[in-house]
Design a protein around this motif. Sequence first.
Motif, PDB file in Angstrom:
ATOM      1  N   ALA A  60      36.523  53.794   9.669  1.00 17.77           N
ATOM      2  CA  ALA A  60      37.378  53.416  11.408  1.00 17.77           C
ATOM      3  C   ALA A  60      37.787  55.545  11.511  1.00 17.77           C
ATOM      4  CB  ALA A  60      37.853  53.032  10.738  1.00 17.77           C
ATOM      5  N   ARG A  91      32.438  45.801  15.524  1.00 12.07           N
ATOM      6  CA  ARG A  91      33.053  44.872  14.597  1.00 12.07           C
ATOM      7  C   ARG A  91      34.721  44.594  14.776  1.00 12.07           C
ATOM      8  NH1 ARG A  91      32.898  44.005   8.418  1.00 12.07           N
ATOM      9  NH2 ARG A  91      34.492  41.944   8.129  1.00 12.07           N
ATOM     10  N   ARG A  92      35.210  46.529  14.880  1.00 14.12           N
ATOM     11  CA  ARG A  92      36.521  45.803  15.425  1.00 14.12           C
ATOM     12  C   ARG A  92      36.282  45.969  16.653  1.00 14.12           C
ATOM     13  NH1 ARG A  92      40.847  50.498  13.777  1.00 14.12           N
ATOM     14  NH2 ARG A  92      38.644  51.976  13.982  1.00 14.12           N
ATOM     15  N   THR A  93      36.141  46.136  17.605  1.00  9.00           N
ATOM     16  CA  THR A  93      35.902  46.637  19.120  1.00  9.00           C
ATOM     17  C   THR A  93      35.541  45.659  19.381  1.00  9.00           C
ATOM     18  OG1 THR A  93      34.441  48.372  19.092  1.00  9.00           O
ATOM     19  CG2 THR A  93      34.498  47.077  21.140  1.00  9.00           C
ATOM     20  N   GLU A 121      36.716  37.785   7.269  1.00  4.74           N
ATOM     21  CA  GLU A 121      37.185  36.415   7.814  1.00  4.74           C
ATOM     22  C   GLU A 121      36.474  35.182   7.621  1.00  4.74           C
ATOM     23  OE1 GLU A 121      35.047  39.356   8.379  1.00  4.74           O
ATOM     24  OE2 GLU A 121      35.836  40.303  10.574  1.00  4.74           O
ATOM     25  N   ALA A 139      36.869  50.998  19.014  1.00  4.23           N
ATOM     26  CA  ALA A 139      37.252  51.669  18.531  1.00  4.23           C
ATOM     27  C   ALA A 139      35.605  52.350  17.387  1.00  4.23           C
ATOM     28  CB  ALA A 139      37.458  50.172  17.201  1.00  4.23           C
ATOM     29  N   ARG A 167      33.951  55.132  14.886  1.00  3.57           N
ATOM     30  CA  ARG A 167      33.166  55.340  13.133  1.00  3.57           C
ATOM     31  C   ARG A 167      33.102  56.828  13.507  1.00  3.57           C
ATOM     32  NH1 ARG A 167      30.736  51.219   9.727  1.00  3.57           N
ATOM     33  NH2 ARG A 167      28.334  51.420  11.815  1.00  3.57           N
ATOM     34  N   ASP A 193      32.497  51.447  16.669  1.00  2.79           N
ATOM     35  CA  ASP A 193      32.736  50.173  15.794  1.00  2.79           C
ATOM     36  C   ASP A 193      32.234  48.992  15.741  1.00  2.79           C
ATOM     37  OD1 ASP A 193      33.555  49.349  13.721  1.00  2.79           O
ATOM     38  OD2 ASP A 193      35.095  50.123  13.038  1.00  2.79           O
ATOM     39  N   ARG A 245      36.558  42.159  17.667  1.00  2.07           N
ATOM     40  CA  ARG A 245      38.211  41.844  17.527  1.00  2.07           C
ATOM     41  C   ARG A 245      38.943  42.521  18.266  1.00  2.07           C
ATOM     42  NH1 ARG A 245      40.525  38.850  13.916  1.00  2.07           N
ATOM     43  NH2 ARG A 245      38.816  38.351  11.974  1.00  2.07           N
ATOM     44  N   ALA A 246      39.570  43.355  18.417  1.00  2.84           N
ATOM     45  CA  ALA A 246      40.437  43.799  19.350  1.00  2.84           C
ATOM     46  C   ALA A 246      39.900  43.137  20.965  1.00  2.84           C
ATOM     47  CB  ALA A 246      40.275  45.178  19.544  1.00  2.84           C
TER      48      ALA A 246
END
Lengths: 292, 393
Positions: free
Chosen positions: B184, B194-196, A157, B211, B213, B192, B198-199
């Motif tokens: 993942a 980080r992805r959660t 990022e 998300a 893992r 997860d 972001r989503a």
Amino acid sequence: MRNWETLRAQMAETGYIAPDDLAMALYIAMSLGRPLLLEGAAGVGKTEVARVLAQVESCELIRLQCYEGLDAAQAIYEWNYQRQLLAIRAAAEDGETGKAVEARIFSEEYLLERPLLQAIRRPVAPVLLIDEIDRADEEFEAYLLEVLSEFQITVPELGTIQATTRPHVILTSNGTRDLSDALRRRCIYAHVDYPDRTAELAILAARCPGVEAQLARQIVGFVQAIRREDLEKTPGIAEMLDFAAALIGLGVNDLTDDPEVLQATLATLLKTQSDRAAIPPEVAARLAGKAA
Amino acid sequence: MSKVTRFAARDPGPAARVAGFVGHLRDHGFRLGVAETDTALRALTTVEGADPGQARLALKAVCAGCAEDVIRFDRLFDSYWMADGRVRQKVLPSERTSAPQHVRSSREDHGAEAGTAGSIHAPEAGDGETASEGTGKLVASTARNLMKKDLRELVSAEDIRAAEAVARRLGQALRDRRSRRRRAARKGAQLDLRRTIRASLATGGEPLRLARRRRPDRPVKIVALCDVSGSMTVYARPFLAFLAGLMRADPASDAYLFHTRLVRITEALRDDDPLRALNRITLLADGFGGGSRIGGNLDQFARSYARRFVDGRSVVVILSDGYDTDPPEVLDAALKRLRKRGCRIVWLNPLKGWAGYAPVARGMAAALPHLDLFAAANTLGDLAALETRLGRL
């Protein structure tokens, strides 16, 4: 201009008696800017080297303890999820747009630095201790190689973060698994062994200045003799110092005086049931008698 | 202390001498590349390079890479730099190939490399342990059987196909579940974040889609070592078929044969035509059906191939009856060394299936403490039945 002998003398001032090859390896690693790999049995003072070096250099010590399954989130960086969530929520109430929020929550402010990232971003080069690298898995070892040769870390990022200073890197290994040749070749290597009698006496004198010469000789002789016994866990230097501290605390002047006290203080040296059984009072008394 | 080597004036300068020294170490089994020469030179410039004591320590720090190297370094240093004032060996690179003969190369200790003729290392000793077993067939012997046996008489194409299926199942049973890393996945125990997060940006900060893992199952590498000494001849058929099947089922696996020497047969077994593969092994495995040196071969394996092919995610499968002509200490040390690679060790012994069998052969007894699994295997069926037990490893 410092040479390897002054480095050794400086280390001795802080209480670390380094053998020739260790002092030389440390000096070369520092002058060439290469990582130093220390191998040896547990308790010979590998980790201590990093602490002493930080003291000599008067810089910070950053430590990364390795274990099976160590991953990027613990070793390099992680996003501060709680703050990110709060920021997103606050932004939504203020009616901020998605793009601006994204740019904000993936900025430095929300980045939690873990040891590897910390180490390359300090204004003054710190000592980076990567402890027990043999416990981490092969993937981490490979990643570490990359960091140690490029001294840069990429955060998707944010982009690539270049090192502001190059840390003095010290890796330690107990040899629970063989390290890759690539890592070994990247590093300056020193094998740390149990100290010999003279060196151990010097260590004891440096760490416990109050011990009388006679008792110090007995303690070191006794510990050296016990290391030659067939034990599961051979006592290291820290154990020897604990043993000395226990004896001083109990007001013992001579090891051979009181077998019972000696047997009780063995708790500082022998850490498993079978090792305790291997050194019964008679054996301890015999070793103490010889050590005098 | 012997005197410092006096290099002749026509010899090239210090850089070439150091390069010669690095080559000298390399000739004696140090794993050093070109970059190390450069590092060594730079290290020497940071110390008093002309002082033998300092030069020794500096070169040791750069060139030694493990505890063994450290022990051997001093002798090698002396033989190159402290050779009584004489140059033993020209430092000109073209002549470096002639390694000095007065220092024994450690490489020569571990038997011949694959492709050269094997030689008998162990004297006929330690046979008392096996004599009591009664049957002449089982006595381990050091005599090399020079009569070549054709493996095609032993193994048929159908065997290999059946073995392939067994090997595939075993490979699947042996998954590595120890990983603490997470990857993942659609279903998993851990979020997860980080992805959660972001989503969640797409839904105004509301984490609607979670998300996850989980720990990935990672395949293990199977490294199989098969004993083909005289006492194992009767069992060679299922085992060789198993090896051939394993190689075809799992591209990451690795296979070796040993009798009086160790042969890597991975490449040969990967031949497209299974029978041609066996033919190639027949050529490799000269001495098949001869004596057995389990300890020596495993030691050689641990020191050579294992460094490259065995890691924490490997399972080493040893197929042998444990009748060894080497002293049990050798086997003990070899397995200890192998374990240090972090691998798991499985020993499949065809004799264990016999009623009343006890691992009394000294070699087997020495091996037991190092094994993760000690099981019987006589036939392909037995190997297939191991699936559940291997899965528990």
